[in-house]
Write a protein that holds these residues in place. Structure first.
Motif, PDB file in Angstrom:
ATOM      1  N   GLU A 131       0.833  -1.203   0.000  1.00  0.00           N
ATOM      2  CA  GLU A 131       0.000   0.000   0.000  1.00  0.00           C
ATOM      3  C   GLU A 131       0.871   1.256   0.000  1.00  0.00           C
ATOM      4  O   GLU A 131       0.664   2.177  -0.798  1.00  0.00           O
ATOM      5  CB  GLU A 131      -0.891  -0.001   1.245  1.00  0.00           C
ATOM      6  N   TYR A 132       1.861   1.294   0.880  1.00  0.00           N
ATOM      7  CA  TYR A 132       2.693   2.482   1.045  1.00  0.00           C
ATOM      8  C   TYR A 132       3.551   2.735  -0.197  1.00  0.00           C
ATOM      9  O   TYR A 132       3.652   3.869  -0.674  1.00  0.00           O
ATOM     10  CB  TYR A 132       3.556   2.332   2.298  1.00  0.00           C
ATOM     11  N   VAL A 133       4.143   1.695  -0.739  1.00  0.00           N
ATOM     12  CA  VAL A 133       4.961   1.842  -1.947  1.00  0.00           C
ATOM     13  C   VAL A 133       4.102   2.321  -3.118  1.00  0.00           C
ATOM     14  O   VAL A 133       4.528   3.182  -3.893  1.00  0.00           O
ATOM     15  CB  VAL A 133       5.714   0.527  -2.277  1.00  0.00           C
ATOM     16  N   LEU A 134       2.884   1.808  -3.232  1.00  0.00           N
ATOM     17  CA  LEU A 134       1.979   2.289  -4.289  1.00  0.00           C
ATOM     18  C   LEU A 134       1.678   3.778  -4.124  1.00  0.00           C
ATOM     19  O   LEU A 134       1.605   4.520  -5.106  1.00  0.00           O
ATOM     20  CB  LEU A 134       0.678   1.486  -4.295  1.00  0.00           C
ATOM     21  N   MET A 135       1.518   4.218  -2.882  1.00  0.00           N
ATOM     22  CA  MET A 135       1.278   5.642  -2.645  1.00  0.00           C
ATOM     23  C   MET A 135       2.495   6.466  -3.069  1.00  0.00           C
ATOM     24  O   MET A 135       2.350   7.504  -3.729  1.00  0.00           O
ATOM     25  CB  MET A 135       0.955   5.891  -1.176  1.00  0.00           C
ATOM     26  N   ILE A 141       7.246   9.883  -5.926  1.00  0.00           N
ATOM     27  CA  ILE A 141       8.226  10.201  -4.886  1.00  0.00           C
ATOM     28  C   ILE A 141       9.379   9.207  -4.972  1.00  0.00           C
ATOM     29  O   ILE A 141       9.169   7.990  -4.910  1.00  0.00           O
ATOM     30  CB  ILE A 141       7.574  10.146  -3.489  1.00  0.00           C
ATOM     31  N   ASP A 142      10.582   9.729  -5.141  1.00  0.00           N
ATOM     32  CA  ASP A 142      11.763   8.874  -5.119  1.00  0.00           C
ATOM     33  C   ASP A 142      11.977   8.381  -3.698  1.00  0.00           C
ATOM     34  O   ASP A 142      11.895   9.160  -2.750  1.00  0.00           O
ATOM     35  CB  ASP A 142      13.011   9.650  -5.574  1.00  0.00           C
ATOM     36  N   TYR A 143      12.262   7.113  -3.547  1.00  0.00           N
ATOM     37  CA  TYR A 143      12.478   6.541  -2.224  1.00  0.00           C
ATOM     38  C   TYR A 143      13.515   5.439  -2.320  1.00  0.00           C
ATOM     39  O   TYR A 143      13.801   4.922  -3.390  1.00  0.00           O
ATOM     40  CB  TYR A 143      11.165   5.989  -1.639  1.00  0.00           C
ATOM     41  N   LYS A 144      14.086   5.117  -1.182  1.00  0.00           N
ATOM     42  CA  LYS A 144      15.023   4.005  -1.074  1.00  0.00           C
ATOM     43  C   LYS A 144      14.440   3.011  -0.094  1.00  0.00           C
ATOM     44  O   LYS A 144      13.974   3.395   0.989  1.00  0.00           O
ATOM     45  CB  LYS A 144      16.384   4.496  -0.594  1.00  0.00           C
ATOM     46  N   ASP A 145      14.452   1.753  -0.463  1.00  0.00           N
ATOM     47  CA  ASP A 145      13.875   0.708   0.389  1.00  0.00           C
ATOM     48  C   ASP A 145      14.408   0.761   1.817  1.00  0.00           C
ATOM     49  O   ASP A 145      13.658   0.565   2.765  1.00  0.00           O
ATOM     50  CB  ASP A 145      14.150  -0.682  -0.192  1.00  0.00           C
TER      51      ASP A 145
END
Length: 161
Positions: A131-135, A141-145
């Motif tokens: 859910e959060y990664v889909l958001m 939004i660029d993000y790092k695992d």
């Protein structure tokens, strides 16, 4: 004299530390009412609040006279204390560091409200991580695992006994 007018809807998401399922149904509404009080005390408008045993969604009409990180800090700090003082959690309760904040236009209000109201149905199909990664992806939004919440990849949730 001119005035300042804004319409800023913000969807906040944060998780219980260690992603433990500590927010139980028997006191969840008390927590939501308490958080709503914090939001309203700071002159924001609560549009919807909900979540699961391991995370919370707060959708609010944001008042820009308060910095968003200060509001989140106040919500987390005060609700931690509230939960501890009432002995709601069987183990030590705290929120994870970090949060998601997503802006929405007025035309999206009802969709976001319904999304938050239907958390149980969403999480019967996908994990909080999904859910959060889909958001994050939806909002580009660029993000790092390694900087995401500590996730336990399980569907459904535990902790509503």
């Amino acid at each position: 004299m001119a005035n300042t007018y804004t319409q800023l809807d913000i969807h906040l998401v944060f998780a219980v530390k260690g992603r433990e399922s500590l927010i139980h149904k028997r006191w969840r509404e008390d927590l939501y009412q308490y958080v709503t009080g914090i939001v309203q005390t700071h002159k924001h408008k609560m549009l919807q609040i909900g979540g699961m045993a391991d995370h919370i969604h707060i959708f609010l009409g944001y008042n820009p006279t308060q910095l968003l990180p200060e509001l989140v800090k106040e919500i987390k700090t005060s609700s931690n204390q509230y939960i501890r003082e009432r002995g709601y959690a069987k183990s030590a309760f705290s929120w994870q560091v970090g949060y998601g904040a997503f802006s929405h236009g007025r035309s999206e209000r009802q969709t976001v409200i319904q999304y938050i109201q239907n958390q149980e149905a969403h999480h019967s199909k996908r994990t909080f991580r999904q859910e959060y990664v889909l958001m994050l992806q939806k909002f580009d939004i660029d993000y790092k695992d390694e900087y995401l919440f500590d996730f336990q990849d399980m569907t459904g949730w535990v902790g509503d006994q």
